[in-house]
Design an enzyme around this catalytic site. Structure first.
Site, mmCIF file in Angstrom:
data_model
loop_
_atom_site.group_PDB
_atom_site.id
_atom_site.type_symbol
_atom_site.label_atom_id
_atom_site.label_comp_id
_atom_site.label_asym_id
_atom_site.label_seq_id
_atom_site.Cartn_x
_atom_site.Cartn_y
_atom_site.Cartn_z
ATOM 1 N N THR A 97 8.987 -2.376 -7.227
ATOM 2 C CA THR A 97 7.760 -2.065 -6.482
ATOM 3 C C THR A 97 8.082 -1.279 -5.216
ATOM 4 O OG1 THR A 97 6.859 -4.184 -7.214
ATOM 5 C CG2 THR A 97 5.684 -3.049 -5.435
ATOM 6 N N ASP A 111 7.660 4.963 -3.317
ATOM 7 C CA ASP A 111 7.139 5.167 -1.954
ATOM 8 C C ASP A 111 8.285 5.374 -0.973
ATOM 9 O OD1 ASP A 111 4.653 4.669 -3.067
ATOM 10 O OD2 ASP A 111 4.719 2.545 -2.559
ATOM 11 N N GLY A 143 0.861 -1.183 0.000
ATOM 12 C CA GLY A 143 0.000 0.000 0.000
ATOM 13 C C GLY A 143 0.892 1.227 0.000
HETATM 14 O O1 RIB Z 1 3.705 1.626 -4.871
HETATM 15 C C1 RIB Z 1 3.646 0.239 -4.640
HETATM 16 C C2 RIB Z 1 2.334 -0.115 -3.992
HETATM 17 O O2 RIB Z 1 1.278 0.165 -4.876
HETATM 18 C C3 RIB Z 1 2.180 -1.563 -3.636
HETATM 19 O O3 RIB Z 1 2.667 -1.860 -2.339
HETATM 20 C C4 RIB Z 1 0.708 -1.818 -3.837
HETATM 21 O O4 RIB Z 1 0.033 -2.118 -2.657
HETATM 22 C C5 RIB Z 1 0.153 -0.566 -4.481
HETATM 23 O O5 RIB Z 1 -0.532 0.224 -3.600
#
Ligand code: RIB
Length: 306
Positions: free
Chosen positions: A248, A252, A41
């Site tokens: 991934t 974030d 997330g």
């Molecule tokens: O940015 C990566 C995230 O995007 C993943 O962890 C997934 O849950 C989505 O929200």
């Protein structure tokens, strides 16, 4: 010295990750994969990144009353993150992301937001004190736009620096303006926001982002680093050379690390460089939170000793 304080408003998902030799085309089945379930997330990933970068983090998110929700809540608590509201949503499952990762570390993600869609402005108002002494408030776009708008207002009313990561780039862009101290986007999101072609030069893109009325902007360039404009101060940071396994959550990690450093009082160029290093390290292992580096690893890379 007290820890820098960061409040994060955003999503929590359980990530169901399948590593495959290559991403399938529509209608195609690709075999030979391996599977893992990890915490994710965008909001939760950013909260964890800020915490591992040394910030005291409060995280406003909505989890479901199910096993995934409990696992995510426990994992966030283990990071020392205060999670609000404490009550799970009794009617909606915890958010889920289906993630495919290919042999080059590129991914494709589909998200079922579930309880994330039920984080409300009222939830934020009930926990308004979480914003009181924060240095930076960080938002992304996986919870309702009106909730983000309410959070931006709560932060601005308290004089808290607001950072909006416009990811994923969605239609609701009304909150982008003077209420955003710093906008963080990648090239795809910048193109979607400004209407400019992908081939547009980064300087032109950065100008177009500032033209949206925000206080500053950071344009992330993947492995090539980032360019930024904080008011009149502009700069660029080169990427750090790593061997990517899974991209991934790298964006974030960049955002969470950036906010921790800004809350610590780092100069903009130093904060962006720190964030680039943390984001690069986040690509070197599978998963999002499972790959987020601690402050010590990021500083080793910055020092050239990693
Ligand atoms: O940015 C990566 C995230 O995007 C993943 O962890 C997934 O849950 C989505 O929200």
């Amino acid at each position: 010295m007290p820890k820098p304080r960061v409040v994060v408003v955003g999503s929590s998902n359980m990530d169901l990750v399948c590593q495959v030799p290559r991403l399938p085309r529509p209608g195609e089945t690709v075999g030979g994969g391996s599977f893992v379930t990890v915490c994710g997330g965008k909001g939760a990933n950013q909260a964890v990144a800020a915490a591992r970068a040394g910030a005291a983090v409060r995280f406003l998110t909505r989890l479901g009353a199910d096993a995934h929700g409990q696992t995510l809540r426990d994992a966030l608590r283990q990071e020392g993150i205060a999670v609000h509201p404490e009550q799970p949503d009794p009617e909606t499952p915890t958010g889920t992301a289906l993630i495919l990762v290919d042999a080059q570390g590129e991914n494709a993600i589909a998200v079922a937001p579930g309880a994330n869609d039920r984080l409300t402005a009222d939830d934020l108002h009930q926990h308004a004190c979480d914003f009181d002494d924060a240095g930076v408030a960080l938002f992304q776009m996986e919870v309702p736009a009106e909730t983000i708008a309410a959070g931006l207002a709560l932060a601005r009313d308290r004089g808290v620096t607001t950072v909006l990561n416009f990811a994923p780039a969605v239609q609701a862009r009304g909150m982008i303006g003077p209420g955003v101290s710093l906008l963080v986007v990648n090239e795809t999101e910048a193109g979607q926001l400004t209407g400019l072609d992908r081939g547009t030069g980064v300087g032109v893109l950065l100008d177009a982002l500032l033209g949206l009325g925000v206080g500053g902007a950071v344009l992330t360039l993947g492995g090539r680093g980032a360019v930024f404009a904080f008011g009149r101060q502009r700069g660029e940071v080169a990427g750090f050379a790593v061997d990517p396994v899974d991209t991934t959550g790298a964006g974030d990690t960049f955002c969470g690390a950036l906010c921790a450093e800004l809350a610590r009082g780092a100069a903009p160029a130093d904060a962006v460089r720190y964030a680039c290093a943390a984001g690069a390290l986040a690509t070197t292992a599978l998963g999002a939170q499972s790959a987020t580096p601690p402050d010590s690893a990021t500083r080793r890379l910055l020092d050239g000793s990693a």
